[in-house]
Scaffold this motif. Structure first.
Motif, short mmCIF file in Angstrom:
data_model
loop_
_atom_site.label_atom_id
_atom_site.label_comp_id
_atom_site.label_asym_id
_atom_site.label_seq_id
_atom_site.Cartn_x
_atom_site.Cartn_y
_atom_site.Cartn_z
N UNK A 171 -96.20 85.13 -29.84
CA UNK A 171 -95.98 84.19 -31.09
C UNK A 171 -95.06 84.77 -31.91
N UNK A 172 -95.46 86.11 -32.30
CA UNK A 172 -94.69 86.95 -33.50
C UNK A 172 -93.50 87.65 -32.57
N UNK A 173 -92.40 86.75 -32.52
CA UNK A 173 -91.13 87.45 -31.83
C UNK A 173 -90.02 87.26 -33.02
N UNK A 174 -89.08 87.97 -32.76
CA UNK A 174 -87.87 88.15 -33.68
C UNK A 174 -86.84 87.91 -32.85
N UNK A 175 -86.56 87.34 -31.67
CA UNK A 175 -85.48 87.05 -30.93
C UNK A 175 -85.17 85.60 -31.03
N UNK A 176 -84.22 85.25 -31.71
CA UNK A 176 -83.51 86.13 -32.69
C UNK A 176 -84.44 85.81 -34.07
N UNK A 177 -84.02 86.74 -34.94
CA UNK A 177 -85.03 86.80 -36.31
C UNK A 177 -84.75 85.29 -37.05
N UNK A 178 -83.65 84.79 -37.23
CA UNK A 178 -83.58 83.70 -37.81
C UNK A 178 -83.98 82.28 -37.00
N UNK A 179 -84.34 82.40 -35.83
CA UNK A 179 -84.53 81.24 -34.99
C UNK A 179 -85.53 81.80 -33.65
N UNK A 180 -86.60 82.24 -34.07
CA UNK A 180 -87.26 83.15 -32.84
C UNK A 180 -87.81 81.97 -31.75
N UNK A 181 -87.60 82.47 -30.57
CA UNK A 181 -87.66 81.70 -29.29
C UNK A 181 -88.45 82.57 -28.21
N UNK A 182 -88.48 81.90 -26.91
CA UNK A 182 -89.48 82.72 -25.83
C UNK A 182 -88.06 83.74 -25.28
N UNK A 183 -88.63 84.55 -24.70
CA UNK A 183 -87.70 85.70 -23.67
C UNK A 183 -88.97 86.34 -22.91
N UNK A 184 -88.39 86.43 -21.78
CA UNK A 184 -88.97 87.41 -20.68
C UNK A 184 -88.02 88.67 -20.07
N UNK A 185 -88.51 89.14 -19.34
CA UNK A 185 -87.60 90.46 -18.62
C UNK A 185 -86.96 89.60 -17.43
N UNK A 186 -87.12 88.29 -17.14
CA UNK A 186 -86.40 87.76 -15.82
C UNK A 186 -86.12 86.27 -16.27
N UNK A 187 -85.36 86.15 -17.45
CA UNK A 187 -85.09 84.76 -17.60
C UNK A 187 -83.96 84.16 -16.78
N UNK A 188 -84.54 83.06 -16.41
CA UNK A 188 -83.24 82.25 -15.45
C UNK A 188 -82.69 80.93 -15.92
N UNK A 189 -81.90 80.30 -15.68
CA UNK A 189 -81.35 79.04 -16.01
C UNK A 189 -82.19 78.27 -15.42
N UNK A 190 -82.41 77.18 -16.38
CA UNK A 190 -83.32 75.75 -15.78
C UNK A 190 -83.11 75.59 -14.49
N UNK A 191 -84.06 75.41 -13.67
CA UNK A 191 -84.04 74.98 -12.20
C UNK A 191 -83.69 76.14 -11.28
N UNK A 192 -83.58 77.29 -11.90
CA UNK A 192 -83.43 78.65 -10.82
C UNK A 192 -84.79 79.46 -11.14
N UNK A 193 -84.90 80.33 -10.11
CA UNK A 193 -85.78 81.21 -9.84
C UNK A 193 -85.26 82.45 -9.39
N UNK A 194 -86.15 83.50 -9.38
CA UNK A 194 -85.71 84.66 -8.96
C UNK A 194 -86.94 85.53 -8.30
N UNK A 195 -87.52 84.91 -7.40
CA UNK A 195 -88.70 85.57 -6.60
C UNK A 195 -88.47 87.00 -6.14
N UNK A 196 -87.26 87.47 -6.12
CA UNK A 196 -87.06 89.09 -5.75
C UNK A 196 -86.80 90.02 -6.96
N UNK A 197 -86.87 89.15 -8.17
CA UNK A 197 -86.77 89.98 -9.38
C UNK A 197 -85.25 90.74 -9.58
#
Length: 688
Positions: free
Chosen positions: A156-182
């Motif tokens: 919940x305490x994220x600054x990504x970006x500072x003016x409008x914080x949102x979610x992020x991970x180390x393996x974000x993918x476009x909606x509907x896509x996956x990356x099972x092999x990372x």
């Protein structure tokens, strides 16, 4: 690390494990022979945290004394001196210190380096960043924070970006896509300002302990496709869409592996991980994910631990990472299903740290740790010390407040930030950042000063020791023995207006210390002997036993086992590495014949040495008490007669055996009567 479990009626010592002593409690009941129920830091000036004089205990009669409140660093008071004990038992506030009774070994105290915290720190000038890091982490220049939590991706305490914080991970993918092999996995985000801040903290305090865990896996791993919590409470195990897909368990395990490897390459070793932050809470507007108890057990046992092993990674795995209210269902369910977890992480928000002891009593070999506790904005008392000290008294090896550094309150999401969603509306950081203030770009909150009263004086490797008390007004205390042999006692007076005078009794001597309302007293003296890092005492029994000695009924598996105590002198001269005499002055005996102890959650692939401690203080003749002992069904003592084996009554004796737990990690020790009631005074289980 050896742990000794101290129990009423029996103690358990753990060297990688547990010890049951028969100890009669911290306030033994005299029953005659009737079997019946029954490293020191220097406090030099910090650039912004205040100052105090250098600590150099030189003898065992001088007591150094500091007072702390919610707005000032520990301030040195006039030294105190021990006197010979004089009727201190009648004092309304009496704390008795026994450094021979050693409990858990501490990893430290601290807070979380969230994305927001690291971002706020990065906005300071290089000089101010260094000053702040020193004030937070250095033992010489600051308060010596040594336990830091790292969110894996957005919380919940994220600054990504500072003016409008949102979610992020180390393996974000476009909606509907996956990356099972990372294939797209990257910690590039953290290399901007999180890893640099952590490296600076590590440089300031090389003994720092890092733990990490996700608030949510990448969205594509979840049924909902989103990193947001959503849904409702997961405690009823009802699917909400926020849970993992069945196909995501293996990729998530590799996600941990890649994170640990990436941080290791960056120069940071992660000492512990947990599978999921607050896995039973999913009605959030920030990153979170549901992970039911069976699913967490499945993930840890079948996927995470094997993946770590194959990658030659060995962080501790702490389950739960959620409120202490989960002690009734979630945690027991996970522990029953997995033997590979190393411990249980707790949050303080249910205000039930006694639940930690309840779980610890059943699982004495598992770490207990408080990984999150937050104070409301504008807090002006030392009440945060209650959560810290209560967690420690209930077996926590480390405690953490929430954010290390937040900015000023901001709208439309009140509370420090930056942050996303609604979450905590009044959380504060250990530090407050305001880079627009050229004269004071950062300041400290009550959490900083509360931490200072403990972390400045209690380094990693310190061992909690017994501090029993009778109290009229003082609510919280904890005592520690540092690796250099100094003893530290922390007393918090959370009363609103009542100043208290406390009598402290140690080694047959005592001193009095005034503790004003709203103040924390830190006392330190030289014990004259170094702490034993190889043994620590771990209490077993019901929560809330302020003496630190608890009933061992949590491990009594069957039978009617009663407690009896004596004041007889017990000769321990013939025992190598004996338990304290008090252990042999208390016993568990089978009131109706047979009884047994069960010790679960052991490593089924490891051998353990079982040491059974006995001293016959009820009978004095051979043949008066004869019994058999089995371990996991195999007879180890047949027609055992304590008086005959020891050479008389009131003489300690130890019997030692090498044992491998059952495949599901259980050691069961059973006592069966032949003549009169079987008994035991102490059990040690030592990992080989």
């Amino acid at each position: 690390m050896a742990h000794a479990l101290r129990l009423k009626g029996i103690s358990v010592l753990v060297t990688g494990l547990v010890t049951l002593h028969g100890c009669g409690g911290d306030n033994p009941v005299s029953s005659g022979n009737v079997e019946k129920d029954a490293a020191t830091p220097s406090l030099s000036a910090t650039s912004s945290g205040g100052s105090a004089e250098t600590v150099t205990p030189v003898d065992t009669s001088t007591v150094r004394f500091w007072l702390t409140d919610s707005q000032t660093m520990p301030t040195a008071q006039r030294n105190l001196r021990f006197r010979k004990q004089v009727l201190v038992d009648s004092e309304p506030n009496l704390i008795e210190i026994n450094d021979d009774v050693q409990m858990q070994t501490m990893i430290g105290f601290g807070a979380a380096m969230t994305d927001s915290s690291a971002s706020n720190i990065s906005q300071l000038s290089n000089a101010d960043q260094k000053t702040l890091i020193d004030d937070l982490f250095s033992r010489d220049k600051g308060i010596g924070i040594s336990f830091v939590r790292i969110p894996m991706g957005s919380s919940d305490y994220t600054a990504t970006p500072v003016d409008n914080p949102g979610t992020y991970s180390y393996d974000d993918m476009p909606s509907g896509q996956s990356d099972p092999n990372l294939d797209h996995f990257s910690i590039t985000h953290d290399q901007g300002y999180i890893i640099p801040a952590l490296l600076s903290a590590q440089k300031a305090n090389p003994k720092i302990f890092f733990m990490a865990n996700p608030w949510s896996p990448p969205g594509w791993m979840k049924v909902s496709g989103s990193m947001l919590g959503g849904g409702g409470l997961a405690s009823n195990l009802t699917p909400t869409g926020s849970e993992l897909k069945d196909t995501s368990y293996a990729p998530l395990a590799q996600y941990f592996v890649k994170f640990l490897q990436g941080y290791q390459k960056a120069g940071l070793r992660i000492n512990a991980i947990s599978p999921q932050n607050e896995p039973t809470i999913t009605n959030t507007t920030y990153s979170n994910s549901q992970l039911s108890a069976p699913d967490e057990a499945r993930f840890v046992t079948t996927y995470l631990q094997p993946a770590l092993g194959l990658a030659n990674l060995n962080p501790a795995i702490w389950i739960n990472d959620d409120n202490d209210g989960n002690s009734t269902s979630y945690v027991p369910t996970v522990l029953q299903s997995t033997g590979v977890a190393n411990g249980i992480a707790w949050h303080c928000y249910s205000d039930d740290s006694a639940a930690q002891s309840s779980i610890h009593n059943q699982n004495p070999l598992k770490d207990t740790v408080m990984t999150e506790c937050s104070s409301p904005s504008g807090f002006s008392s030392v009440l945060p010390a209650h959560g810290l000290l209560s967690a420690v008294r209930n077996w926590a090896i480390g405690t953490q407040f929430w954010n290390l550094a937040l900015n000023l309150d901001s709208s439309p999401r009140p509370g420090g930030g930056p942050k996303m969603g609604q979450g905590c509306t009044s959380c504060i950081g250990v530090a407050t950042i305001d880079p627009t203030d050229s004269e004071a770009p950062f300041s400290f909150t009550s959490d900083y000063y509360v931490l200072a009263a403990v972390s400045k004086f209690v380094p990693p490797g310190a061992i909690r020791i017994r501090s029993s008390w009778s109290n009229a007004g003082i609510q919280d205390n904890a005592a520690f023995k540092n690796p250099d042999g100094t003893i530290v006692l922390v007393i918090s007076n959370n009363t609103g207006s009542s100043d208290e005078n406390v009598s402290v009794l140690w080694n047959g001597r005592s001193f009095d210390v005034p503790v004003p309302a709203g103040k924390i007293a830190t006392l330190q003296w030289n014990s004259g002997k170094a702490a034993s890092a190889s043994k620590s005492v771990v209490a077993v029994g019901p929560a809330g036993d302020q003496a630190g000695i608890s009933d061992d009924s949590g491990n009594v598996d069957s039978g009617d086992a009663k407690i009896s105590t004596t004041t007889n002198y017990i000769d321990r001269s013939g025992v190598v590495d004996p338990l304290p005499e008090s252990a042999y002055q208390s016993e568990r005996y089978g009131n109706s014949g047979n009884f047994s102890y069960k010790f679960p959650n052991l490593d089924g692939q490891r051998k353990y040495t079982i040491r059974l401690h006995f001293a016959e203080f009820y009978f004095s003749t051979i043949g008066s008490r004869v019994f058999n002992v089995t371990i996991n069904g195999a007879t180890v003592l047949s027609n055992f007669d304590i008086v005959k084996e020891a050479g008389g009554g009131n003489i300690a004796i130890v019997k030692e055996f090498s044992v491998k737990p059952t495949s599901n990690g259980i050691i069961q020790v059973s006592f069966a009567a032949t003549v009169n009631n079987p008994k035991v005074d102490g059990i040690e289980i030592v990992s080989n």
